[in-house]
Design a protein around this motif. Structure first.
Motif, PDB file in Angstrom:
ATOM      1  N   ALA A   1      -3.040  32.233 -26.508  1.00 25.81           N
ATOM      2  CA  ALA A   1      -1.908  33.282 -27.068  1.00 25.81           C
ATOM      3  C   ALA A   1      -2.527  33.071 -29.336  1.00 25.81           C
ATOM      4  O   ALA A   1      -2.890  32.047 -29.179  1.00 25.81           O
TER       5      ALA A   1
ATOM      6  N   PHE B   1      -4.395  30.267 -19.778  1.00 31.35           N
ATOM      7  CA  PHE B   1      -3.342  29.527 -19.989  1.00 31.35           C
ATOM      8  C   PHE B   1      -2.487  29.111 -17.984  1.00 31.35           C
ATOM      9  O   PHE B   1      -1.786  28.301 -18.083  1.00 31.35           O
TER      10      PHE B   1
ATOM     11  N   ASP C   1      -8.311  26.926 -21.857  1.00 29.83           N
ATOM     12  CA  ASP C   1      -9.669  26.082 -22.052  1.00 29.83           C
ATOM     13  C   ASP C   1      -9.841  25.980 -20.329  1.00 29.83           C
ATOM     14  O   ASP C   1     -11.339  26.021 -20.144  1.00 29.83           O
TER      15      ASP C   1
HETATM   16  N1  ASP Z   1      -1.314  28.931 -25.778  1.00 29.23           N
HETATM   17  C1  ASP Z   1      -1.104  27.233 -25.056  1.00 29.23           C
HETATM   18  C2  ASP Z   1      -0.551  26.772 -25.063  1.00 29.23           C
HETATM   19  O1  ASP Z   1      -0.443  26.797 -27.082  1.00 29.23           O
HETATM   20  C3  ASP Z   1      -2.432  27.542 -24.063  1.00 29.23           C
HETATM   21  C4  ASP Z   1      -3.842  27.537 -24.852  1.00 29.23           C
HETATM   22  O2  ASP Z   1      -3.937  27.883 -26.148  1.00 29.23           O
HETATM   23  O3  ASP Z   1      -4.478  27.556 -23.782  1.00 29.23           O
HETATM   24  O4  ASP Z   1      -1.305  24.980 -25.157  1.00 29.23           O
END
Ligand code: ASP
Length: 437
Positions: free
Chosen positions: A39, A169, A187
């Motif tokens: 995101a 995610f 990731d």
């Molecule tokens: N958007 C999610 C988080 O802020 C997952 C990610 O950034 O990988 O943790």
């Protein structure tokens, strides 16, 4: 043709102008075919990540309140669409997300909407196919990844597709609901996709030009690490070097796929390659990196001859397990055993744990030391070069810092020292000075 899987997220997708750079990075290389997105993140320090805005929506008590809490998410995405000058039905997508958040009231579902919407937008920007992670990433009933089903589904969904965007995610749990990985988990999604398509490389695009030998907030302009092995990376990221989710290596390491950390804002920079040990060419330095974390508690247990008492350690660990407390390290001697635990694990439980240990093993003494910081000095070169620990401990002694515990991982690529929280920064500077200056 080789396939590269790229993960973009956070600041790399935070606003329209950066998304344009991302598009040109992707289009400059035909091998960059499968793109995993998270995101939109922060545009400037003090800004709020979309995922945090979404988590905040969970506290809404009624529709009106949700509307207010969802408004920043709505603004962020509509601005991105405006900045990109896209004719994309974003309002309808946002309305649907808001409605479903309200109806489902499931935290993981709510949190996943940032990746879902961002994935749809990126697919539009790139003229690529959008793949919803719910259809390809699956978890088992115990919460772990359903590897077999996931790899099969990702591979099938991507075969014959020239370019696709996959939302990161999250995936689907055993009951068919949306389930997310832990924070930063896109990731991991990227690594899963890389493994499923047997990519030649997994490029993880961030806002820094790779791994630094230590925290730049503590040491001014630390050295950049060009290459690091999976194992060193695991040790350092677990100990707080938070460039990439520490579990991202698991999917790719089984297939020996390198991870390349790159900077979206300086694509010309070489970045850092995280490599299988067999392909890892030692950089010539003994130490690859230093990382650490504050706020640990050590419980010291003493009992004469504890070593000859069968099941002593097991009984102690059972007390911790009953209280659901995770232990980081267990340095031990003939008559002593120490438990190193992240302090927040013991919130409201410390008294009970101490009492439990006293009852279970009748120790001579139990002492507690709070406000301890752990610092890991990591490097493949350490296992083969004589005198590394002498240099490490001397540097800490010269800085006039008292070491409370020492732990060396069995892989010999890691020495961890525990010092008082207030000595943390100085200790890192002392170690960095010894091995890098
Ligand atoms: N958007 C999610 C988080 O802020 C997952 C990610 O950034 O990988 O943790």
């Amino acid at each position: 043709m080789a396939i590269k899987v790229c993960k973009f997220g956070g600041t790399s997708l935070a606003a329209g102008n950066v998304i344009r750079s991302v598009k040109s990075i992707i289009e400059s290389d035909k091998e960059r075919r499968f793109i995993v997105v998270s995101a939109p993140g922060k545009r400037y320090s003090g800004d709020t990540k979309v995922t945090d805005m979404l988590y905040a929506c969970q506290s809404a008590r009624d529709r009106e309140e949700l509307k207010k809490l969802f408004a920043p998410v709505r603004n962020r995405f509509t601005n991105i669409i405006k900045e990109l000058d896209l004719s994309f039905q974003i309002e309808a997508l946002l309305d649907e997300a808001e409605q479903q958040i309200f109806l489902k009231k499931q935290e993981d579902f709510t949190a996943s909407r940032g990746e879902y919407i961002c994935g749809m937008i990126m697919a539009e920007v790139l003229g690529a196919k959008f793949i919803d992670a719910k259809d390809v990433i699956f978890f088992k009933a115990d919460g772990t990844l359903n590897d077999e089903k996931t790899y099969k589904c990702v591979e099938a969904a991507l075969s014959g597709v020239s370019r696709a965007v996959i939302s990161g995610f999250y995936g689907t749990d055993a009951d068919g609901n949306i389930k997310t990985f832990s924070r930063g988990g896109s990731d991991i999604s990227g690594a899963i996709v890389a493994r499923a398509v047997n990519a030649s490389v997994y490029e993880n695009w961030t806002d820094v030009s790779g791994f630094l030998a230590c925290d730049p907030r503590i040491v001014d302009s630390p050295k950049r690490v060009k290459q690091i092995s999976y194992k060193e990376f695991r040790e350092l990221s677990y100990m707080g070097a938070d460039l990439l989710h520490c579990e991202s290596v698991f999917p790719v390491c089984k297939a020996n796929i390198p991870i390349l950390i790159k900077n979206t804002f300086r694509p010309q920079d070489e970045g850092t390659a995280i490599l299988p040990t067999s392909r890892y060419i030692q950089s010539g330095t003994t130490v690859t990196g230093i990382a650490g974390k504050k706020n640990f508690t050590i419980i010291f247990i003493e009992k004469a001859n504890m070593n000859s008492e069968a099941g002593f350690m097991c009984k102690v660990l059972q007390v911790l397990s009953d209280e659901n407390v995770l232990i980081e390290h267990i340095p031990s001697g003939i008559d002593t055993m120490s438990l190193v635990i992240e302090s927040n694990q013991l919130d409201g439980k410390l008294e009970r744990v101490i009492e439990g240990i006293k009852k279970a093993v009748l120790p001579d003494t139990v002492r507690v030391s709070k406000d301890i910081a752990l610092i890991a000095t990591v490097g493949y070169g350490m296992s083969s070069s004589i005198g590394t620990s002498a240099r490490l401990f001397k540097a800490i002694a010269v800085a006039n810092i008292n070491i409370r515990i020492i732990e060396q991982g069995s892989s010999e690529i890691n020495i961890i020292v525990g010092v008082r929280n207030e000595d943390y920064e100085n200790c890192i500077r002392a170690i960095y000075g010894e091995f890098f200056n």
